[in-house]
Design an enzyme around this catalytic site. Structure first.
Site, short mmCIF file in Angstrom:
data_model
loop_
_atom_site.label_atom_id
_atom_site.label_comp_id
_atom_site.label_asym_id
_atom_site.label_seq_id
_atom_site.Cartn_x
_atom_site.Cartn_y
_atom_site.Cartn_z
N LYS A 68 -35.18 -127.00 -2.99
CA LYS A 68 -36.35 -127.52 -3.71
C LYS A 68 -37.62 -127.35 -2.87
CE LYS A 68 -37.40 -132.08 -3.63
NZ LYS A 68 -38.81 -132.30 -3.23
N ASN A 69 -37.53 -127.71 -1.58
CA ASN A 69 -38.73 -127.70 -0.75
C ASN A 69 -39.15 -126.29 -0.33
OD1 ASN A 69 -38.90 -130.41 -1.05
ND2 ASN A 69 -38.26 -130.93 1.04
N CYS A 122 -47.89 -143.13 -2.30
CA CYS A 122 -46.56 -142.57 -2.53
C CYS A 122 -45.58 -143.59 -1.97
CB CYS A 122 -46.47 -141.25 -1.77
SG CYS A 122 -44.82 -140.67 -1.52
N ARG A 136 -49.11 -140.87 3.27
CA ARG A 136 -49.13 -139.40 3.17
C ARG A 136 -50.54 -138.83 2.97
NH1 ARG A 136 -44.05 -137.34 -0.37
NH2 ARG A 136 -43.18 -136.33 1.39
N PRO A 137 -51.36 -138.90 3.99
CA PRO A 137 -52.72 -138.37 3.88
C PRO A 137 -52.73 -136.84 3.82
CG PRO A 137 -52.29 -139.12 6.11
CD PRO A 137 -51.07 -139.45 5.32
N ILE A 138 -53.93 -136.29 3.55
CA ILE A 138 -54.05 -134.83 3.45
C ILE A 138 -55.12 -134.31 4.40
CG2 ILE A 138 -53.16 -134.32 1.12
CD1 ILE A 138 -56.40 -134.78 0.60
N LEU A 186 -55.01 -133.18 7.36
CA LEU A 186 -54.72 -131.95 8.10
C LEU A 186 -54.86 -130.71 7.22
CD1 LEU A 186 -51.68 -133.32 10.13
CD2 LEU A 186 -54.03 -132.98 10.94
N ASP A 214 -35.36 -136.47 5.64
CA ASP A 214 -34.76 -136.42 4.30
C ASP A 214 -33.26 -136.68 4.31
OD1 ASP A 214 -37.22 -135.98 3.21
OD2 ASP A 214 -36.91 -133.87 2.71
N VAL A 268 -41.22 -140.07 11.15
CA VAL A 268 -42.01 -139.12 10.34
C VAL A 268 -42.81 -139.85 9.25
CG1 VAL A 268 -41.91 -137.07 8.87
CG2 VAL A 268 -40.39 -137.26 10.84
N ARG A 274 -35.20 -135.48 -9.53
CA ARG A 274 -36.27 -134.65 -8.98
C ARG A 274 -35.71 -133.60 -8.02
NH1 ARG A 274 -40.01 -137.75 -5.63
NH2 ARG A 274 -40.50 -135.60 -5.18
C1 UD1 Z 1 -42.35 -132.25 3.19
C2 UD1 Z 1 -41.15 -132.32 2.26
C3 UD1 Z 1 -40.49 -133.68 2.35
C4 UD1 Z 1 -40.15 -134.01 3.81
C5 UD1 Z 1 -41.37 -133.84 4.71
C6 UD1 Z 1 -41.04 -134.02 6.18
C7 UD1 Z 1 -41.80 -130.81 0.49
C8 UD1 Z 1 -42.20 -130.62 -0.93
N1 UD1 Z 1 -41.61 -132.07 0.91
O1 UD1 Z 1 -43.29 -133.22 2.74
O2 UD1 Z 1 -39.31 -133.66 1.56
O3 UD1 Z 1 -39.70 -135.35 3.89
O4 UD1 Z 1 -41.94 -132.52 4.53
O5 UD1 Z 1 -40.03 -133.16 6.57
O6 UD1 Z 1 -41.62 -129.84 1.21
N2 UD1 Z 1 -49.53 -136.16 7.46
C9 UD1 Z 1 -50.79 -136.47 7.90
N3 UD1 Z 1 -51.86 -135.70 7.45
C10 UD1 Z 1 -51.68 -134.65 6.61
C11 UD1 Z 1 -50.37 -134.33 6.19
C12 UD1 Z 1 -49.30 -135.11 6.62
O7 UD1 Z 1 -50.97 -137.42 8.65
O8 UD1 Z 1 -52.67 -134.00 6.25
C13 UD1 Z 1 -48.38 -137.00 7.90
C14 UD1 Z 1 -47.71 -137.70 6.73
O9 UD1 Z 1 -48.37 -138.89 6.39
C15 UD1 Z 1 -46.32 -137.94 7.23
C16 UD1 Z 1 -46.08 -136.75 8.16
O10 UD1 Z 1 -47.36 -136.18 8.42
O11 UD1 Z 1 -46.25 -139.13 7.98
C17 UD1 Z 1 -45.16 -135.70 7.59
O12 UD1 Z 1 -45.71 -135.18 6.40
P1 UD1 Z 1 -45.55 -133.66 5.96
O13 UD1 Z 1 -44.79 -132.91 7.00
O14 UD1 Z 1 -46.88 -133.16 5.54
O15 UD1 Z 1 -44.61 -133.83 4.68
P2 UD1 Z 1 -44.81 -133.18 3.27
O16 UD1 Z 1 -45.25 -131.77 3.39
O17 UD1 Z 1 -45.57 -134.10 2.40
#
Ligand code: UD1
Length: 419
Positions: free
Chosen positions: A23-24, A119, A124-126, A128, A307, A329, A399
């Site tokens: 899926k991922n 979430c 889960r901020p964006i 980065l 996961d 994480v 999902r």
């Molecule tokens: C992806 C996977 C999810 C998995 C996760 C970690 C998909 C669709 N989902 O989620 O199943 O659990 O990787 O292996 O592939 N963070 C920030 N700023 C950002 C982005 C992330 O601080 O801009 C933090 C998040 O809050 C979290 C950590 O980084 O604590 C990991 O997130 P991330 O690796 O981005 O996970 P996803 O890509 O959302």
């Protein structure tokens, strides 16, 4: 109609099970199909709710999308896109749809995408994702719940990620694929799904090197074109079945798996007292006596995957001794613990750490899935528990797991879906 999963626990699992495409890996690769001026054919794509949802996101942007369920094949033609906006109604339902921002910006020079919002498993901020896009010359304005980005053409740049975020690495890689010059992602995520995305971009004519290490270099090209691609197997689904075998005291073979993708799980299952034999694309697993307590710390790849944390926790509730599980994480990924306690598990939470005191038995109960992996973990708990377990809110499980109950039933579990 509100369905539940009903399980009569206590049966050993036996036999073989085949995992689906990951899926991922599917979700970012589908987003990357937006980069292609032509048609891409994707194989081994499971008909998961998240995948179908990504199809509707791509369709809303003007891509032609056709899914052939019997062949598990997805055909996406993004030759002409008609929109660059992903509204709240779409992003709200699946966070991963935020992955369209990188490819839209690279291909169309603009994107208007809703902020993903909260979430269940954490904030889960964006930041980065946006740090990367800004560094590459995109103007980013946030207002009214939306992120608006615009650029003449993205420029390659060095981007250091403060944390190796999977999604940020993928978004920046997709943006860099059509940027001018070279983009370098430092402290990049090394997950196999990131590598699969890089391979897909390269199959379309892109130039990505270093995926799978902490430094990824993306040489932008002027266009990407048609290709056919098969996604990697789902290491988390494979891992979930392996834990299911361990928990029930059974012996199963998992087919269509890349053992090197789940090294930490194999190591921990062996430490806990299971026999695990790896072949090229198969894993045989058998429980050997009573489960022993082990400590686990979730980390970015190649560390232990977050996961699979909830599934392993269920196994350790039945271990001899006390296990310590640290979740590094996500900040809120212990929601399954309250439900497991209702089944008799002895678990204490101290900050980001759960202390699991193993006991001989857990007991069936009505429980509620709070997110995808927590839901799978509760089903595993039901398989091991004495008596009947009913798992509610199973849309979370749908999902990410295709035919989960059917696959477990074929391995000998007494499990069904019911209203
Ligand atoms: C992806 C996977 C999810 C998995 C996760 C970690 C998909 C669709 N989902 O989620 O199943 O659990 O990787 O292996 O592939 N963070 C920030 N700023 C950002 C982005 C992330 O601080 O801009 C933090 C998040 O809050 C979290 C950590 O980084 O604590 C990991 O997130 P991330 O690796 O981005 O996970 P996803 O890509 O959302």
């Amino acid at each position: 109609m509100k369905e539940k999963i009903r399980i009569e626990g206590g049966l050993e699992l036996q036999g073989s099970v085949r995992t689906e495409g990951a899926k991922n890996a599917c979700l970012p690769i589908m987003a990357a199909a937006l980069l292609c001026e032509g048609q891409v054919v994707l194989n081994d794509i499971p008909a998961l709710n998240d995948v179908m949802f990504m199809c509707s996101v791509l369709t809303s942007l003007g891509a032609q999308v056709e899914y052939l369920p019997a062949e598990k094949r997805l055909i996406i033609d993004s030759t002409r896109l008609t929109s660059t906006e992903a509204p709240y109604s779409l992003i709200r339902k699946m966070r991963a749809s935020f992955l369209v921002i990188g490819p839209l910006l690279a291909r169309e020079g603009k994107a208007r995408v809703s902020l993903p919002g909260g979430c269940a498993i954490g904030i889960r901020p964006i930041d980065l994702h946006l740090k990367g896009l800004k560094a590459m010359g995109a103007e980013v304005v946030i207002g009214h719940g939306y992120i608006e980005t615009v650029t003449d053409r993205l420029r390659g740049e060095r981007v250091y990620l403060d944390f190796p975020s999977v999604g940020a690495t993928e978004n920046i890689m997709m943006a860099g694929a059509l940027a001018e010059g070279a983009t370098v992602i430092e402290n990049a995520a090394e997950e196999p799904e990131v590598v699969d995305l890089a391979r897909f971009i390269n199959a379309m004519g892109g130039r990505v090197v270093g995926a799978g290490t902490d430094t990824i270099r993306i040489h932008g090209v002027s266009r990407l074109s048609s290709t056919e691609y098969t996604v990697i197997p789902d290491r988390i689904e494979a891992g979930t079945f392996m834990v299911a075998a361990a928990i029930t005291g059974g012996e199963i073979t998992v087919e269509n798996v890349i053992p090197t993708h789940i090294v930490p799980l194999i190591a921990k299952l062996k430490e806990a007292g299971c026999d695990v034999i790896e072949e090229e694309s198969l894993i045989h697993i058998r429980r050997n006596g009573q489960i022993r307590a082990v400590d686990i710390k979730t980390l970015p790849y190649p560390g232990f995957p977050t996961d699979l944390q909830s599934q392993m926790m269920v196994l350790l509730t039945l271990a001899r001794g006390t296990s310590v599980i640290s979740e590094t994480v996500f900040e809120n990924r212990f929601m399954h613990i309250d439900e497991l306690r209702r089944m008799g598990a002895q678990i204490k939470i101290e900050g980001h750490t759960a202390v699991v005191t193993g006991r001989e038995k857990i007991f069936g109960a009505p429980v509620k899935a709070t997110d995808l992996r927590a839901g799978a973990a509760l089903v595993l708990a039901g398989l091991a528990a004495q008596g009947r377990t009913e798992v509610d809110c199973i849309h979370h499980i749908d999902r990410g797991y295709l035919n989960f109950t059917e696959k477990l039933a074929a391995l000998g579990a007494k499990i069904s879906r019911s209203e």
